[in-house]
Scaffold this active site. Structure first.
Site, mmCIF file in Angstrom:
data_model
loop_
_atom_site.group_PDB
_atom_site.id
_atom_site.type_symbol
_atom_site.label_atom_id
_atom_site.label_comp_id
_atom_site.label_asym_id
_atom_site.label_seq_id
_atom_site.Cartn_x
_atom_site.Cartn_y
_atom_site.Cartn_z
ATOM 1 N N LYS A 81 33.125 36.345 24.674
ATOM 2 C CA LYS A 81 33.366 37.392 25.672
ATOM 3 C C LYS A 81 32.155 37.505 26.588
ATOM 4 C CE LYS A 81 32.543 41.796 25.446
ATOM 5 N NZ LYS A 81 32.222 42.589 26.652
ATOM 6 N N ASP A 120 35.347 39.874 30.584
ATOM 7 C CA ASP A 120 35.514 41.323 30.466
ATOM 8 C C ASP A 120 34.928 41.986 31.708
ATOM 9 O OD1 ASP A 120 36.057 43.817 29.448
ATOM 10 O OD2 ASP A 120 34.288 43.873 28.157
ATOM 11 N N LEU A 121 35.655 41.883 32.818
ATOM 12 C CA LEU A 121 35.148 42.368 34.104
ATOM 13 C C LEU A 121 35.643 43.769 34.438
ATOM 14 C CD1 LEU A 121 35.461 39.091 36.218
ATOM 15 C CD2 LEU A 121 33.531 39.923 34.840
ATOM 16 N N LYS A 122 36.661 44.252 33.725
ATOM 17 C CA LYS A 122 37.188 45.606 33.923
ATOM 18 C C LYS A 122 37.440 45.897 35.408
ATOM 19 C CE LYS A 122 34.996 47.515 29.752
ATOM 20 N NZ LYS A 122 34.138 46.376 29.354
ATOM 21 N N HIS A 178 38.790 47.201 38.766
ATOM 22 C CA HIS A 178 39.367 48.512 39.083
ATOM 23 C C HIS A 178 39.114 48.803 40.562
ATOM 24 C CE1 HIS A 178 39.719 53.050 37.836
ATOM 25 N NE2 HIS A 178 40.602 52.685 38.759
ATOM 26 N N ASP A 179 40.163 48.643 41.365
ATOM 27 C CA ASP A 179 40.048 48.864 42.802
ATOM 28 C C ASP A 179 41.458 48.994 43.349
ATOM 29 O OD1 ASP A 179 39.072 48.807 45.552
ATOM 30 O OD2 ASP A 179 37.278 47.838 44.746
ATOM 31 N N ILE A 180 41.624 48.991 44.649
ATOM 32 C CA ILE A 180 42.974 49.028 45.206
ATOM 33 C C ILE A 180 43.686 47.726 44.833
ATOM 34 C CG2 ILE A 180 42.289 50.567 47.087
ATOM 35 C CD1 ILE A 180 42.398 48.135 48.962
ATOM 36 N N ASN A 202 45.298 45.271 46.286
ATOM 37 C CA ASN A 202 45.022 44.046 47.030
ATOM 38 C C ASN A 202 43.663 43.460 46.671
ATOM 39 O OD1 ASN A 202 45.827 42.168 49.267
ATOM 40 N ND2 ASN A 202 43.932 42.968 50.159
ATOM 41 N N THR A 203 42.681 44.315 46.492
ATOM 42 C CA THR A 203 41.338 43.845 46.146
ATOM 43 C C THR A 203 41.297 43.254 44.741
ATOM 44 O OG1 THR A 203 40.290 45.456 47.616
ATOM 45 C CG2 THR A 203 38.934 44.564 45.843
ATOM 46 N N THR A 249 35.195 52.741 24.373
ATOM 47 C CA THR A 249 34.862 53.196 23.023
ATOM 48 C C THR A 249 33.595 54.042 22.977
ATOM 49 O OG1 THR A 249 33.768 51.074 22.606
ATOM 50 C CG2 THR A 249 36.042 51.314 21.841
ATOM 51 N N ARG A 290 32.165 47.438 13.929
ATOM 52 C CA ARG A 290 30.932 47.346 13.165
ATOM 53 C C ARG A 290 31.251 47.031 11.709
ATOM 54 N NH1 ARG A 290 29.374 47.123 17.582
ATOM 55 N NH2 ARG A 290 27.747 48.291 18.635
ATOM 56 N N GLN A 300 28.365 53.400 20.227
ATOM 57 C CA GLN A 300 29.812 53.480 20.061
ATOM 58 C C GLN A 300 30.170 54.733 19.259
ATOM 59 O OE1 GLN A 300 31.574 51.356 21.623
ATOM 60 N NE2 GLN A 300 30.220 49.632 21.964
ATOM 61 N N GLY A 360 29.573 42.135 19.049
ATOM 62 C CA GLY A 360 28.361 41.739 19.752
ATOM 63 C C GLY A 360 27.124 41.827 18.912
ATOM 64 N N ARG A 361 26.482 42.999 18.923
ATOM 65 C CA ARG A 361 25.176 43.160 18.291
ATOM 66 C C ARG A 361 25.110 42.823 16.806
ATOM 67 N NH1 ARG A 361 24.174 48.822 21.385
ATOM 68 N NH2 ARG A 361 26.437 48.618 21.547
#
Length: 224
Positions: A32, A59-61, A63-65, A67-68, A115, A175, A184, A204-205
């Site tokens: 990821k 994992d870019l999340k 979030h915009d209109i 078309n974008t 989270t 975890r 978290q 991750g960690r």
């Protein structure tokens, strides 16, 4: 997938990221790459990691209109990600356009609630109900918008899976028993999340900061 563990590889230096991925590649099912990695290393960094032969989860999340977001999704076709995240709170039109613009082999999943948030955070943002209520509303919206699945915490995964039997579910904030929860707030163990219906376990960690990352990944894999 045979190994649902995706290593969250948010490492500042690209050579360190490649070295870490090399160490654990036999014990994880994918990598990821989040905002920290993508902003630091861009498409070049993604290509470097993809050369290891593991599926890439961007994992870019987004979030915009609508078309974008559709344009951003088209722009990452060349990276051939296996999974890309968008925000469910962007609404139905945005989610529909994101899915329509995604590559044929890319799963588009919607982030329901981070989270790191809890009920007090929702209240401060003017959102009523519990985290469970909020996640279920957004998961239903993502489903009706034609997405492949959602991202949710281990606390909601069973209910979401029961509601959406054939969905693809990503669970972060995991975890292993006895580890530090860090920032978290709504965490479960990898085994519990998998048993409750998770398709992908983002870790991750507990792996990346372990003295022996490969051994840490093996130990988590053994619990599944």
């Amino acid at each position: 997938m045979s190994n649902p563990i995706f290593l969250a590889l948010d490492v500042p230096r690209l050579d360190d990221a490649v070295a870490l991925a090399e160490k654990v590649k036999q014990h994880v099912g994918g990598i990821k790459l989040g905002l920290e990695f993508f902003n630091a290393h861009g498409a070049h960094g993604v290509h470097m990691i993809s050369q290891l032969g593991l599926p890439i989860f961007l994992d870019l999340k987004l979030h915009d209109i609508p078309n974008t977001v559709a344009g951003a999704m088209q722009a990452i076709h060349v990276l051939e990600p296996a999974i890309v995240t968008i925000h469910a709170s962007g609404g139905r039109a945005m989610m529909e356009d994101a899915k329509a613009a995604a590559g044929e082999n890319t799963k588009v999943v919607a982030v329901t609630m981070l989270t790191s948030l809890d009920e007090r955070d929702l209240k401060s943002m003017g959102v009523g109900g519990t985290p469970h209520d909020h996640v279920m509303r957004l998961a239903d919206l993502a489903h009706t918008s034609g997405l492949d699945g959602v991202v949710c915490s281990g606390h909601e995964i069973k209910a979401v899976h029961d509601q959406w039997k054939d969905g693809f579910f990503v669970v972060p904030g995991l975890r292993p028993e006895g580890s530090n929860t860090g920032d978290q707030k709504r965490v479960v163990t990898p085994r519990q999340a998998r048993d409750d219906g998770a398709s992908v376990l983002v870790i991750g960690r507990p792996i990346s900061r372990a003295e022996d990352p490969a051994q840490a990944a093996r130990a988590i894999e053994a619990t599944l």
